[in-house]
Design a protein around this motif. Structure first.
Motif, short mmCIF file in Angstrom:
data_model
loop_
_atom_site.label_atom_id
_atom_site.label_comp_id
_atom_site.label_asym_id
_atom_site.label_seq_id
_atom_site.Cartn_x
_atom_site.Cartn_y
_atom_site.Cartn_z
N ASP A 16 0.80 -1.23 0.00
CA ASP A 16 0.00 0.00 0.00
C ASP A 16 0.83 1.28 0.00
OD1 ASP A 16 -2.23 -1.63 0.09
OD2 ASP A 16 -2.47 -1.48 2.28
N TYR A 17 2.01 1.24 0.67
CA TYR A 17 2.76 2.48 0.90
C TYR A 17 4.05 2.61 0.11
CZ TYR A 17 -0.29 2.49 5.06
OH TYR A 17 -1.37 2.45 5.90
N ALA A 18 4.78 1.50 -0.06
CA ALA A 18 6.10 1.59 -0.70
C ALA A 18 5.97 2.09 -2.13
CB ALA A 18 6.79 0.23 -0.67
N PRO A 19 6.93 2.88 -2.58
CA PRO A 19 6.82 3.46 -3.93
C PRO A 19 7.07 2.43 -5.03
CG PRO A 19 8.93 4.03 -2.95
CD PRO A 19 8.15 3.32 -1.88
N SER A 20 6.48 2.67 -6.19
CA SER A 20 6.83 1.94 -7.40
C SER A 20 8.24 2.37 -7.80
CB SER A 20 5.84 2.28 -8.52
OG SER A 20 4.53 1.93 -8.13
N PRO A 21 8.83 1.73 -8.81
CA PRO A 21 10.19 2.10 -9.22
C PRO A 21 10.37 3.59 -9.42
CG PRO A 21 9.50 0.12 -10.36
CD PRO A 21 8.31 0.59 -9.58
N ARG A 22 11.42 4.09 -8.80
CA ARG A 22 11.68 5.53 -8.79
C ARG A 22 12.60 5.91 -9.96
NH1 ARG A 22 13.49 7.74 -3.24
NH2 ARG A 22 15.29 6.39 -3.55
N ASP A 23 12.65 7.23 -10.23
CA ASP A 23 13.56 7.72 -11.26
C ASP A 23 15.01 7.48 -10.83
OD1 ASP A 23 11.22 8.60 -12.35
OD2 ASP A 23 11.58 10.74 -11.96
N GLN A 24 15.90 7.26 -11.80
CA GLN A 24 17.31 7.00 -11.53
C GLN A 24 18.17 8.08 -12.19
OE1 GLN A 24 18.47 4.43 -9.66
NE2 GLN A 24 16.52 3.36 -9.38
N LYS A 25 19.12 8.61 -11.42
CA LYS A 25 20.04 9.62 -11.97
C LYS A 25 20.95 8.98 -13.01
CE LYS A 25 20.31 12.40 -7.75
NZ LYS A 25 21.20 12.85 -6.65
N ALA A 26 21.15 9.67 -14.12
CA ALA A 26 21.99 9.11 -15.18
C ALA A 26 22.50 10.22 -16.09
CB ALA A 26 21.19 8.09 -16.00
N MET A 27 23.46 9.84 -16.94
CA MET A 27 23.91 10.69 -18.04
C MET A 27 23.38 10.05 -19.32
SD MET A 27 25.72 13.06 -16.55
CE MET A 27 26.76 13.80 -17.81
N ASP A 28 22.65 10.83 -20.11
CA ASP A 28 22.12 10.32 -21.38
C ASP A 28 22.74 11.15 -22.50
OD1 ASP A 28 20.71 9.25 -23.45
OD2 ASP A 28 18.71 9.73 -22.69
N GLY A 64 25.65 12.16 -22.58
CA GLY A 64 26.49 13.17 -21.95
C GLY A 64 25.74 14.24 -21.18
N VAL A 65 24.41 14.18 -21.18
CA VAL A 65 23.59 15.18 -20.48
C VAL A 65 23.00 14.56 -19.22
CG1 VAL A 65 21.59 16.71 -20.65
CG2 VAL A 65 23.05 16.31 -22.66
N GLU A 66 23.12 15.26 -18.10
CA GLU A 66 22.57 14.74 -16.84
C GLU A 66 21.05 14.71 -16.91
OE1 GLU A 66 22.81 16.07 -12.21
OE2 GLU A 66 24.68 16.15 -13.35
N THR A 67 20.46 13.59 -16.48
CA THR A 67 19.01 13.44 -16.58
C THR A 67 18.50 12.49 -15.50
OG1 THR A 67 17.21 12.91 -18.11
CG2 THR A 67 19.12 11.47 -18.18
N GLN A 68 17.18 12.29 -15.49
CA GLN A 68 16.54 11.30 -14.62
C GLN A 68 15.85 10.29 -15.53
OE1 GLN A 68 16.13 11.18 -11.16
NE2 GLN A 68 17.20 13.05 -10.60
N VAL A 69 16.26 9.04 -15.42
CA VAL A 69 15.63 8.00 -16.23
C VAL A 69 14.36 7.55 -15.52
CG1 VAL A 69 15.84 5.65 -17.13
CG2 VAL A 69 17.79 7.22 -17.26
N GLN A 70 13.22 7.78 -16.16
CA GLN A 70 11.94 7.40 -15.57
C GLN A 70 11.61 5.95 -15.90
OE1 GLN A 70 9.53 10.53 -17.34
NE2 GLN A 70 9.57 11.67 -15.41
N ALA A 71 10.97 5.27 -14.94
CA ALA A 71 10.69 3.84 -15.08
C ALA A 71 9.82 3.54 -16.29
CB ALA A 71 10.04 3.31 -13.81
N ASP A 72 8.93 4.48 -16.66
CA ASP A 72 8.02 4.22 -17.78
C ASP A 72 8.58 4.67 -19.13
OD1 ASP A 72 7.82 6.92 -17.42
OD2 ASP A 72 5.72 6.92 -16.81
#
Length: 534
Positions: A274-286, A288-296
């Protein structure tokens, strides 16, 4: 993004369990698997005979000593959720393995011994979770034994961890006086009973409405008054549970129970659902650009957080555990590492402790095993394009250094290969001085050497001795100028070496020498953490 991908991502819960040794973490893991239908009988860590064979502790040394020394992954279903449980070593000598495993978790369950509260190793692991903003559920275990006052335990969580505790359940008594716990959300009382001879499968604990007459058969009037009074006090004195505050890492929902008696385990599992989050965004370089990789995100991406070798000694296997960060993975896909190496994943694995099976598909949040022969290392990024690189996983400077020697000198080459394989797993670290042929093994604590000796004997047939060596400290070195680094190396030849990745290190006789040399060569950076960019 497809509707199917969004739905599957939402179903995933990937969490780690953290605790001090002996708080009951592995017993809780076993019973979570039992409640989730993944196994038919839980193996308690300190049980006797065949029962002692827990699913999450599969190494011989783990079964014999009743401790967890290697992280393991277990996947099972609960209601409509797919649960990926990452069981981490509780012993502080294996804290580096735990740190790496926490990089793959979206949330954590913190297990506290009801008699001891927050212990030193729990505090260290909590700090790691805080660094990564990992939300934490708290499970106060061993309520069937004499325990501290529950409010004192909540106050300790608040003061030592700077977390707002929000009790979801509240216990009545402890030890021989333990009667069960009330769900503070609906005033239903779950009755505690000890397992009886002949009980099989998950135990079922009765629930009774506190307002019903049936409660009198379980609680005396004095116990009822005590429960109502303390429940009112705790509801008035502590904030109500707030989902957003929990997921931001400011609040922890608190559950009580006894993992050994299977009490409170199902409620904890429901809390994760009920409470724990689904997969979270992950910090990455895409690119060469810093970004957040979203699970979807449609592209399949992931990273290697652990290498496990010889889970099946008969086949000398080597499996990389990959946390999928985004997309829908399908068997047979070709993925690229950040350095451009392409890998065909033809036999991806799902785990339940030592047991595993080939899977045809997996989704963001899942952990899959990728069999390989040394191509993948801890920290490698994987993606369809090869353009995504996730934040690095660090190596920490070991506190103990030993020289490895094999009793049969004809097996010296085998020793080198075996130590390299185990270092790639992260069991220990391996250093090679520039002068001489010594193999220097580094570890956080002495128990790592015990594990190493046993695994080298069982898996590689090597009788190995670890002896004191000339070095007692190690630091990675770097400089802005190659000339400065070369000059330093010329002046300190006896202490120069490399780690498993070929990175330059300075091997020192003691901590004083590290400080002295660092002062003498201000242009050289000496670091006790090396982040492997992936």
């Amino acid at each position: 993004m497809s509707a199917e991908l969004a739905r599957e991502v939402k179903r995933r819960r990937t969490f780690a369990i953290i605790s001090h040794p002996d708080a009951g973490k592995t017993t809780l893991t076993e019973n979570l698997l039992l409640m989730g239908g993944a196994i038919r009988a839980a193996g308690a860590v300190r049980a006797r005979g065949e029962q002692r064979r827990t699913r999450s502790d599969w190494m011989k040394i783990e079964r014999e000593r009743g401790i967890s020394v290697s992280a393991s992954v277990m996947t099972f279903e609960h209601d409509d959720c797919i649960i990926n449980l990452l069981d981490t070593p509780g012993h502080e000598d294996f804290s580096e393995d735990t740190y790496r495993t926490l990089t793959a978790a979206d949330s954590a369950v913190m297990v506290l011994d009801a008699a001891k509260g927050i212990e030193p190793q729990t505090l260290k692991l909590f700090e790691v979770c805080r660094l990564r903003d990992i939300p934490i559920l708290t499970f106060i275990n061993k309520m069937d034994r004499e325990a501290q006052d529950p409010m004192e335990l909540l106050d300790e969580v608040a003061s030592k961890l700077a977390l707002d505790p929000a009790p979801i359940f509240w216990p009545q008594g402890s030890g021989n006086r333990f009667r069960g716990m009330v769900d503070l959300r609906n005033d239903r009382f779950t009755v505690f009973r000890r397992p009886q001879v002949g009980d099989t499968g998950p135990l079922v604990h009765d629930e009774i409405d506190l307002a019903s007459n049936a409660i009198a058969e379980v609680l005396s009037q004095a116990e009822m008054d005590e429960l109502r009074g303390s429940a009112e006090l705790v509801q008035g004195g502590y904030p109500a549970f707030d989902l957003e505050s929990y997921r931001e890492g400011h609040m922890t929902p608190v559950f009580f129970g006894s993992a050994l008696r299977q009490f409170g385990v199902r409620e904890l599992l429901d809390g994760l659902r009920d409470y724990a989050p689904s997969p979270r965004d992950q910090k990455a370089m895409d690119k060469g650009v810093e970004t957040q990789v979203q699970a979807d995100r449609d592209e399949v991406t992931g990273f290697v957080f652990k290498i496990q070798a010889n889970m099946d000694p008969a086949h000398r296997d080597r499996v990389a555990m990959v946390r999928l960060a985004s997309g829908k993975f399908q068997r047979g896909m070709r993925l690229k590492t950040g350095s451009g190496k392409q890998i065909g994943v033809h036999a991806p694995l799902m785990f339940v402790g030592q047991d595993r099976e080939i899977t045809d598909e997996a989704w963001a949040g899942d952990v899959i095993g990728v069999p390989n022969h040394g191509v993948l290392r801890v920290g490698d990024s994987l993606s369809e394009t090869g353009q995504v690189k996730f934040a690095g996983i660090p190596n920490f400077a070991p506190e103990i250094l030993r020289r490895a020697s094999v009793k049969d000198p004809l097996k010296a080459k085998h020793l080198k290969k075996a130590l390299e394989s185990l270092a790639e797993e992260g069991v220990t670290q391996l250093f090679r001085p520039h002068f001489g042929s010594d193999l220097i093994v580094g570890a956080v604590g002495p128990l790592q050497f015990d594990v190493l000796v046993e695994r080298l004997a069982a898996e590689y047939g090597l009788q190995v001795v670890f002896e004191a060596c000339a070095f007692n400290g190690v630091r990675w070195i770097a400089a802005d100028s190659a000339a400065d680094l070369e000059q330093f190396a010329d002046r300190n030849r006896a202490g120069m070496g490399t780690d498993l990745d070929g990175a330059e290190v300075f091997l020192a006789k003691n901590a004083w020498e590290i400080g002295y040399v660092a002062e003498k060569f201000p242009k050289i950076r000496f670091t006790n953490v090396r982040e492997r960019m992936i």
